[in-house]
Design an enzyme around this catalytic site. Structure first.
Site, PDB file in Angstrom:
ATOM      1  N   GLU A 120       0.428  -1.220   5.674  1.00  0.00           N
ATOM      2  CA  GLU A 120       1.504  -0.652   6.488  1.00  0.00           C
ATOM      3  C   GLU A 120       1.301   0.832   6.744  1.00  0.00           C
ATOM      4  OE1 GLU A 120       5.452   1.268   7.291  1.00  0.00           O
ATOM      5  OE2 GLU A 120       4.018   1.624   5.672  1.00  0.00           O
ATOM      6  N   GLU A 121       0.758   1.534   5.769  1.00  0.00           N
ATOM      7  CA  GLU A 121       0.599   2.980   5.905  1.00  0.00           C
ATOM      8  C   GLU A 121      -0.465   3.362   6.929  1.00  0.00           C
ATOM      9  OE1 GLU A 121       2.679   4.884   4.822  1.00  0.00           O
ATOM     10  OE2 GLU A 121       3.584   4.080   3.001  1.00  0.00           O
TER      11      GLU A 121
ATOM     12  N   ASP B 152       0.812  -1.216   0.000  1.00  0.00           N
ATOM     13  CA  ASP B 152       0.000   0.000   0.000  1.00  0.00           C
ATOM     14  C   ASP B 152       0.841   1.259   0.000  1.00  0.00           C
ATOM     15  OD1 ASP B 152       0.811  -0.614   2.645  1.00  0.00           O
ATOM     16  OD2 ASP B 152      -0.771   0.675   3.462  1.00  0.00           O
TER      17      ASP B 152
END
Length: 504
Positions: free
Chosen positions: A216-217, A151
């Site tokens: 992850e973001e 992502d």
């Protein structure tokens, strides 16, 4: 005539005072001389590679890289296609699942050998993340894990992009697009390396995992954390974890002679804190002496005017500068070789700029301020959000206590929204398998660099894996020149792969 005699009682104290002064001055000169001798000897004799030499068991040959022009063009085309898929994580409740499914199909098409090899075990985790397992020929060797994430953060052309953020447009040898640095470059590179090795008949002695998270973001609570749970259920322990992080810095560190590859051995902790003030509402025609906005603004001003204590030398950043000392000219070489003496001086110097200030303390950033809905109404509630990146020598609780002390106003409510302590410092000496293998690989690819341990000021998915290993490293094989990092901050990730020769 007989000479007059000065009474002994008059001369005594003066002589004693002079004598004591001489002793003090002489002692001072002696101390200074000793210090100069010590720091000079240390400057000349400091072994900057102490504990960082390549271990004998890692001095092995590599499989030669032989990729023809057609194959290189194909690799770059796949990379560009990956950038064009807008795998954006907007929030914990809003992610582009359609793009994530498209990305899954791209991976299967771009890396057919990885997905068809009987040696590779692949599974989807939480619908959109991936876990690959490549068993080794010696099962007694503890496996390791390489991480990357699919992502990206949102991007808009209005953010000042040179080219549209999901165009993967190539300009003057640079590929522009959201995710070129963070983190599809690492992702595509890891899978391409495995694809190439499998085609060459490679079978590892030590097994390894590849984990690709899809969120992850937005903290990796579904992707990375579900991968961790899966590995824990299987009683997997890891030799080390390698994730995105620091890179090769060329001309970025002021005064450093030559490029340096910094391998992150820790990352700062993080916290989001909400400050709020509640007061009776009022009308602008009859304002109170202090409003909710004014009280909160004063508290925020105190936080900005009183930064967290300077802690340079108390964390891994000290080892970074000591290992780079020999690459500086005098007098910086002299100073950095003797941080046991000059840490306060270096800390004062580093805190002058935002990028280096992040190394010396817990940083405080005011990111959101909300209050009021109408120009003639005094609001009853004012809120502000503060983002903190916690230095390795501090804990989350210490930082919260300092915020309360600095604000010093019982009318300001202080609430921790989320946060975690700094990550433990991973090993980086000659016995450290993970650090050594990463260092060897870096030097194979970039033989002109000096390698040193470093600290990540941002956070990665790797923090979720600390229950599975004691060693977590953060490094991406990108070459940063001055100004490149600003392209990330400006929401314009610009790849530093300037020519086809550096896409390997």
């Amino acid at each position: 005539m007989r000479a007059a005699r000065v009474p002994h009682s008059t001369l005594g104290p003066k002589f004693k005072m002079i004598r004591v002064s001489k002793i003090i001055i002489g002692s001072g000169f002696a101390v200074v001389l000793i210090l100069i001798t010590i720091v000079s000897i240390r400057t000349l004799s400091l072994d900057v590679n102490a504990g960082l030499q390549l271990a004998h068991w890692e001095k092995a040959s590599n499989i030669s890289l032989d990729i023809d022009h057609h194959k290189r063009e194909e690799l770059i085309a796949h990379f560009k296609e990956a950038i064009r898929i807008p795998t954006v994580s907007f929030s914990s409740t809003e992610i582009n699942t359609t793009a994530l499914l498209r990305f899954n199909l791209l991976l299967q098409r771009a890396f057919p050998t990885v997905f068809s090899s009987s040696l590779v075990h692949h599974e989807l985790v939480a619908n959109y993340s991936h876990l690959f397992w490549v068993p080794g020929s010696q099962p007694n060797l503890m496996p390791y894990l390489m991480l990357a994430h699919i992502d990206v953060v949102p991007a808009s052309e209005s953010d000042g992009w040179v080219a549209p953020p999901f165009s993967a447009q190539e300009i003057d040898g640079f590929i522009y697009g959201r995710g070129t640095i963070d983190d599809k470059g690492s992702l595509m590179g890891i899978l391409q390396a495995l694809e190439y090795l499998l085609i060459k008949g490679y079978a590892p002695r030590r097994g390894f995992y590849i984990g690709l998270g899809h969120d992850e973001e937005i903290s990796g609570y579904k992707g990375a954390m579900n991968i961790v749970r899966l590995l824990q259920q299987r009683d997997v322990q890891l030799s080390f974890v390698l994730d995105e992080g620091l890179a090769v810095l060329d001309g970025v560190i002021s005064g450093l002679n030559g490029p340096a590859a910094l391998i992150g051995v820790s990352e700062k902790g993080s916290a989001t804190v909400k400050l709020s003030v509640s007061a009776p509402p009022g009308h602008a025609s009859m304002p109170p002496r202090e409003s909710s906005i004014g009280i909160l603004a004063a508290a925020i001003k105190r936080l900005e005017e009183n930064p967290m204590p300077r802690l340079f030398g108390h964390g891994p950043e000290r080892a970074t500068f000591e290992h780079l000392a020999h690459k500086f000219r005098y007098p910086m070489k002299f100073i950095l070789s003797n941080l046991w003496l000059f840490s306060p001086l270096v800390g004062r110097f580093l805190e002058q700029k935002p990028d280096s200030n992040a190394l010396v303390r817990t940083t405080t950033a005011i990111t959101i301020f909300n209050a009021g809905v109408k120009t003639n109404v005094i609001p009853s509630l004012a809120e502000a959000y503060v983002n903190l990146r916690i230095h390795s020598a501090q804990s989350l609780q210490e930082v919260l206590d300092l915020i309360r002390y600095t604000v010093g106003d019982h009318r300001v409510n202080i609430e921790l929204i989320e946060g975690f302590d700094p990550l433990p410092v991973s090993s980086s000496d000659e016995t450290s398998y993970g650090f050594q293998i990463i260092k060897k690989t870096v030097l194979d690819m970039f033989p002109t660099v000096v390698v040193a341990p470093g600290v990540c000021v941002g956070n990665t998915d790797s923090r979720h894996f600390k229950a599975l290993t004691t060693d977590i490293y953060r490094f991406i094989p990108l070459w940063f020149k001055p100004g490149d990092a600003k392209s990330v901050v400006r929401s314009a990730d610009t790849s530093t792969w300037e020519s086809q020769e550096t896409t390997k």
